[in-house]
Scaffold this motif. Structure first.
Motif, PDB file in Angstrom:
ATOM      1  N   LYS A   1       0.897  -1.167   0.171  1.00  0.00           N
ATOM      2  CA  LYS A   1       0.101  -0.108   0.033  1.00  0.00           C
ATOM      3  C   LYS A   1       0.972   1.247   0.060  1.00  0.00           C
ATOM      4  O   LYS A   1       1.702   1.600   0.987  1.00  0.00           O
ATOM      5  CB  LYS A   1      -0.809   0.066   1.220  1.00  0.00           C
ATOM      6  CG  LYS A   1      -2.048  -1.105   1.287  1.00  0.00           C
ATOM      7  CD  LYS A   1      -2.763  -1.189   2.512  1.00  0.00           C
ATOM      8  CE  LYS A   1      -3.754  -2.258   2.682  1.00  0.00           C
ATOM      9  NZ  LYS A   1      -4.698  -2.175   3.871  1.00  0.00           N
ATOM     10  N   PRO A   2       0.785   1.901  -1.019  1.00  0.00           N
ATOM     11  CA  PRO A   2       1.838   3.259  -1.005  1.00  0.00           C
ATOM     12  C   PRO A   2       1.233   4.276  -0.291  1.00  0.00           C
ATOM     13  O   PRO A   2       0.274   4.608   0.175  1.00  0.00           O
ATOM     14  CB  PRO A   2       1.570   3.658  -2.640  1.00  0.00           C
ATOM     15  CG  PRO A   2       0.139   3.279  -2.940  1.00  0.00           C
ATOM     16  CD  PRO A   2      -0.134   1.991  -2.148  1.00  0.00           C
ATOM     17  N   ILE A   3       2.483   4.806   0.442  1.00  0.00           N
ATOM     18  CA  ILE A   3       2.231   6.222   1.147  1.00  0.00           C
ATOM     19  C   ILE A   3       2.624   7.401   0.179  1.00  0.00           C
ATOM     20  O   ILE A   3       1.761   8.402   0.430  1.00  0.00           O
ATOM     21  CB  ILE A   3       3.167   6.079   2.479  1.00  0.00           C
ATOM     22  CG1 ILE A   3       2.953   4.991   3.233  1.00  0.00           C
ATOM     23  CG2 ILE A   3       3.193   7.426   3.129  1.00  0.00           C
ATOM     24  CD1 ILE A   3       3.992   4.983   4.580  1.00  0.00           C
TER      25      ILE A   3
ATOM     26  N   GLU B   1       4.047  16.712   6.049  1.00  0.00           N
ATOM     27  CA  GLU B   1       3.036  16.306   7.562  1.00  0.00           C
ATOM     28  C   GLU B   1       3.598  15.008   8.184  1.00  0.00           C
ATOM     29  O   GLU B   1       4.012  14.147   7.332  1.00  0.00           O
ATOM     30  CB  GLU B   1       1.707  16.364   6.924  1.00  0.00           C
ATOM     31  CG  GLU B   1       1.307  17.848   6.669  1.00  0.00           C
ATOM     32  CD  GLU B   1       1.826  18.314   5.253  1.00  0.00           C
ATOM     33  OE1 GLU B   1       2.280  17.449   4.599  1.00  0.00           O
ATOM     34  OE2 GLU B   1       1.409  19.344   4.976  1.00  0.00           O
ATOM     35  N   ASN B   2       3.102  14.778   9.408  1.00  0.00           N
ATOM     36  CA  ASN B   2       3.302  13.460   9.902  1.00  0.00           C
ATOM     37  C   ASN B   2       2.623  12.365   9.095  1.00  0.00           C
ATOM     38  O   ASN B   2       1.405  12.618   8.593  1.00  0.00           O
ATOM     39  CB  ASN B   2       2.714  13.446  11.314  1.00  0.00           C
ATOM     40  CG  ASN B   2       3.323  14.293  12.226  1.00  0.00           C
ATOM     41  OD1 ASN B   2       4.481  14.598  12.061  1.00  0.00           O
ATOM     42  ND2 ASN B   2       2.752  15.009  13.232  1.00  0.00           N
ATOM     43  N   GLY B   3       3.122  11.103   9.072  1.00  0.00           N
ATOM     44  CA  GLY B   3       2.529  10.203   7.941  1.00  0.00           C
ATOM     45  C   GLY B   3       2.881  10.401   6.468  1.00  0.00           C
ATOM     46  O   GLY B   3       2.083   9.656   5.831  1.00  0.00           O
ATOM     47  N   SER B   4       3.597  11.298   5.929  1.00  0.00           N
ATOM     48  CA  SER B   4       3.619  11.481   4.675  1.00  0.00           C
ATOM     49  C   SER B   4       4.846  10.695   4.007  1.00  0.00           C
ATOM     50  O   SER B   4       5.052  10.737   2.852  1.00  0.00           O
ATOM     51  CB  SER B   4       4.144  13.062   4.299  1.00  0.00           C
ATOM     52  OG  SER B   4       5.142  13.371   4.993  1.00  0.00           O
ATOM     53  N   GLY B   5       5.503   9.869   4.900  1.00  0.00           N
ATOM     54  CA  GLY B   5       6.515   8.829   4.155  1.00  0.00           C
ATOM     55  C   GLY B   5       7.988   9.224   4.445  1.00  0.00           C
ATOM     56  O   GLY B   5       8.877   8.742   3.937  1.00  0.00           O
ATOM     57  N   LYS B   6       8.213  10.379   5.209  1.00  0.00           N
ATOM     58  CA  LYS B   6       9.419  10.733   5.412  1.00  0.00           C
ATOM     59  C   LYS B   6      10.422   9.616   5.731  1.00  0.00           C
ATOM     60  O   LYS B   6      11.667   9.542   5.273  1.00  0.00           O
ATOM     61  CB  LYS B   6       9.775  12.159   6.172  1.00  0.00           C
ATOM     62  CG  LYS B   6       8.764  13.253   5.804  1.00  0.00           C
ATOM     63  CD  LYS B   6       8.920  14.387   6.676  1.00  0.00           C
ATOM     64  CE  LYS B   6       8.444  14.399   7.859  1.00  0.00           C
ATOM     65  NZ  LYS B   6       6.963  14.093   7.974  1.00  0.00           N
ATOM     66  N   SER B   7      10.238   9.274   6.943  1.00  0.00           N
ATOM     67  CA  SER B   7      10.990   8.288   7.698  1.00  0.00           C
ATOM     68  C   SER B   7      11.058   7.089   6.758  1.00  0.00           C
ATOM     69  O   SER B   7      12.314   6.361   6.835  1.00  0.00           O
ATOM     70  CB  SER B   7      10.593   7.754   9.020  1.00  0.00           C
ATOM     71  OG  SER B   7      10.578   8.903   9.979  1.00  0.00           O
ATOM     72  N   THR B   8      10.208   6.610   6.278  1.00  0.00           N
ATOM     73  CA  THR B   8       9.927   5.355   5.366  1.00  0.00           C
ATOM     74  C   THR B   8      10.773   5.814   3.952  1.00  0.00           C
ATOM     75  O   THR B   8      11.658   4.642   3.576  1.00  0.00           O
ATOM     76  CB  THR B   8       8.529   5.385   4.636  1.00  0.00           C
ATOM     77  OG1 THR B   8       7.545   5.111   5.722  1.00  0.00           O
ATOM     78  CG2 THR B   8       8.646   4.044   3.698  1.00  0.00           C
TER      79      THR B   8
END
Length: 235
Positions: free
Chosen positions: A16-18, A37-44
């Protein structure tokens, strides 16, 4: 030629793509801040650049002989990690592990590099101290020295100033800029837009789709930047 080329990449979990259709490049000597924003995929994205996660689609290319095992990494700290019972010197030296190969010990040059990086980060006098006894700012300097032991080309920093007081935060950012000025490429995830605009050379703003990639001066005049810093979720 770019140090890293990210070509039409989609990232996510369990298929499932972020974030989709991500395209950007990082050249030697760049200082790239990744915002969003939080949950936008930065850490991923950071984990994918390190090879800890696979892309869902697209391709990431590395050049100039860069290997994923030669990238320095400073992740977000957990409470358990902050209480790690090892000496400062042991933790900094552990950044050399990928370079040890089958050898069960550190080489003379690796020990010298660890000592040099501790001096550079101003923690040489703490080398025998237990890591968990240090302040938050001191711990981050230790982890940054560890990351430098793993690389001579590129470090990835995931929210390095999280939880630190303003004075310590500014000192840490100055150290990171000095490391970049010494020739090491920096990619940093940050929620601190003021620091990003002050120190970075380039900005990557991601959401569920890429919103901007380019020089910080160009980013500063975009609607994306204005909405994010003035009326967005994070300021």
């Amino acid at each position: 030629m770019a140090l890293i080329n990210v070509n039409d990449v989609s990232l996510g979990y369990e298929g499932k793509p972020i974030v989709k259709n991500l395209n950007f490049s990082v050249n030697k000597g760049d200082y790239l801040c990744i915002v969003g924003e939080n949950g936008s995929g930065k850490s991923t994205l950071m984990k994918t650049l390190l090879g800890q996660k696979n892309v869902l689609s697209g391709k990431i290319e590395y050049s100039e002989g860069l290997k994923q095992t030669e990238i320095g990494y400073l992740p977000q700290q957990t409470e358990v990690q902050k209480d790690f019972p090892a000496s400062v010197k042991e933790i900094v030296l552990s950044g050399c592990l990928n370079g040890c190969g089958i050898r069960p010990f550190y080489s003379k040059s690796q020990k010298a590099a660890a000592s040099e990086n501790m001096k550079k980060l101003g923690i040489a006098e703490l080398s025998a101290r237990c890591y968990r006894e240090l302040s938050g700012g001191q711990q981050q300097r230790v982890l940054l020295a560890r990351a430098l032991c793993a690389t001579k080309k590129l470090i990835l920093l995931d929210e390095p100033a999280a939880g630190l007081d303003p004075v310590v935060t500014q000192n840490l950012y100055k150290i990171i800029k000095e490391i970049n000025d010494d020739g090491i490429t920096v990619i940093m995830v940050s929620h601190d837009m003021e620091a990003a605009m002050k120190y970075a050379s380039h900005i990557l703003h991601i959401c569920h789709k890429p919103l901007f990639f380019g020089k910080k001066e160009d980013y500063a005049v975009t609607d994306v930047c204005c909405q994010f810093t003035d009326g967005g979720e994070e300021k």
